[in-house]
Enzyme design. Structure first.
Site, PDB file in Angstrom:
ATOM      1  N   LYS A 208      -7.564   0.283   3.287  1.00 29.36           N
ATOM      2  CA  LYS A 208      -6.957  -0.376   2.447  1.00 29.36           C
ATOM      3  C   LYS A 208      -6.632  -1.839   3.002  1.00 29.36           C
ATOM      4  CE  LYS A 208      -2.905  -0.209   5.404  1.00 29.36           C
ATOM      5  NZ  LYS A 208      -2.409  -1.244   5.822  1.00 29.36           N
TER       6      LYS A 208
ATOM      7  N   ASP B 268       1.995   5.468   5.319  1.00 27.22           N
ATOM      8  CA  ASP B 268       0.966   5.017   4.744  1.00 27.22           C
ATOM      9  C   ASP B 268       0.054   6.003   4.229  1.00 27.22           C
ATOM     10  OD1 ASP B 268       1.339   2.180   4.904  1.00 27.22           O
ATOM     11  OD2 ASP B 268      -0.080   1.915   6.456  1.00 27.22           O
TER      12      ASP B 268
END
EC number: 2.7.1.148
Length: 291
Positions: free
Chosen positions: A21, A146
């Site tokens: 990401k 996350d």
């Protein structure tokens, strides 16, 4: 043979990506009494991935094969995710897991968290648990802040510690990601005395209008000057250069694949550089044909 055991035998293996990401912005708006920080960030996935192969069995054991050295199984997020899911669901099944590691560690690309999320999603299928995505996200949050975004699987505006997510459809540009020769500790940066923690929050409209700051940048560059050097070098190829997470990786935004590849080819003489395409839908769910 119960339903879960039968499913394991019928569908014994999966090979799935664990994508990276990018944080398109990262704002720190406060610090909680428990030490965690209140954040605002925007996540977008890219098509650069680790790969994991899962084979379910009836052994009851979780076994991981990886080329990573020096990470005990008890600390590895893949093993921890599998054991957490197994304990939560109360299943007797086990799994063999093979990790093909492509993403840099300590780079701000979320590789470990993505590995954990792919593990939760894959074993939920292979063990025929039928848990919904929100349940898997809640489990993921117990492993790291996350992990939920990788289970969520769509580009998003995030608040809280990063677990409050709102789908955000964004352009899917081409990126050049540079991997500086250093490992940045997230804990070190978030505990840095010079990190500003009381920044004003913004709105999604502010972000879309161009508010792309990363409030960790100054603290990172002070401690790791090579990160600042990498940003300066990338600035020769794009006016839009940013730090992802707490680094060390930095990236530039490009309007075409050709432009990104040309920059990457030039950079690769002196730096580790990767061309990546933005993805609003995680490559994990693309592989599973889910949305």
């Amino acid at each position: 043979m119960d339903r879960r055991e039968s499913s394991v035998m019928k569908s014994p293996s999966l090979r799935l990506p664990a994508p990276a990401k990018l944080n398109l912005t990262l704002r720190i708006t406060g610090r909680r009494p428990d030490g965690y920080h209140d954040l605002q960030t925007v996540f977008q996935f890219v098509d650069v991935c680790d790969w994991l192969e899962f084979r379910a069995d009836a052994s009851g054991e979780i076994r991981l094969q990886t080329s990573l050295a020096g990470v005990p199984a008890e600390r590895n997020l893949i093993v921890r995710a599998a054991r957490l899911l197994k304990e939560y669901a109360g299943v007797a099944a086990g799994a063999d897991i093979v990790l093909e590691k492509n993403l840099p560690m300590g780079g701000g690309l979320g590789g470990g968290s993505s590995n954990a999320a792919t593990t939760l999603v894959a074993l939920n299928r292979l063990w025929d648990l039928g848990l919904d995505r929100q349940t898997l996200m809640n489990l993921g949050l117990r492993l790291g802040a996350d992990v939920p975004i990788f289970v969520f699987g769509e580009g998003a505006w995030a608040e809280g510690v990063g677990e409050r997510l709102q789908v955000l459809e964004l352009p899917e540009p081409w990126y050049v990601i540079v991997v500086p020769p250093c490992h940045v500790s997230t804990a070190e940066i978030f505990n840095a005395p010079d990190l500003t923690r009381d920044n004003d929050p913004i709105t999604i409209a502010d972000f879309l209008a161009g508010s792309h700051q990363n409030h960790c940048l100054d603290a990172v560059v002070r401690r790791y000057p090579v990160v600042g050097e990498a940003m300066c070098v990338l600035g020769r190829y794009s006016r839009d250069v940013r730090l992802t997470g707490t680094g060390a990786c930095v990236y530039s935004v490009h309007g075409s694949e050709e432009e990104a590849k040309a920059a990457c080819d030039d950079l690769s003489r002196d730096w580790v550089a990767i061309v990546a395409s933005g993805r609003n839908l995680s490559p994990l769910y693309e592989a599973l044909n889910e949305r």
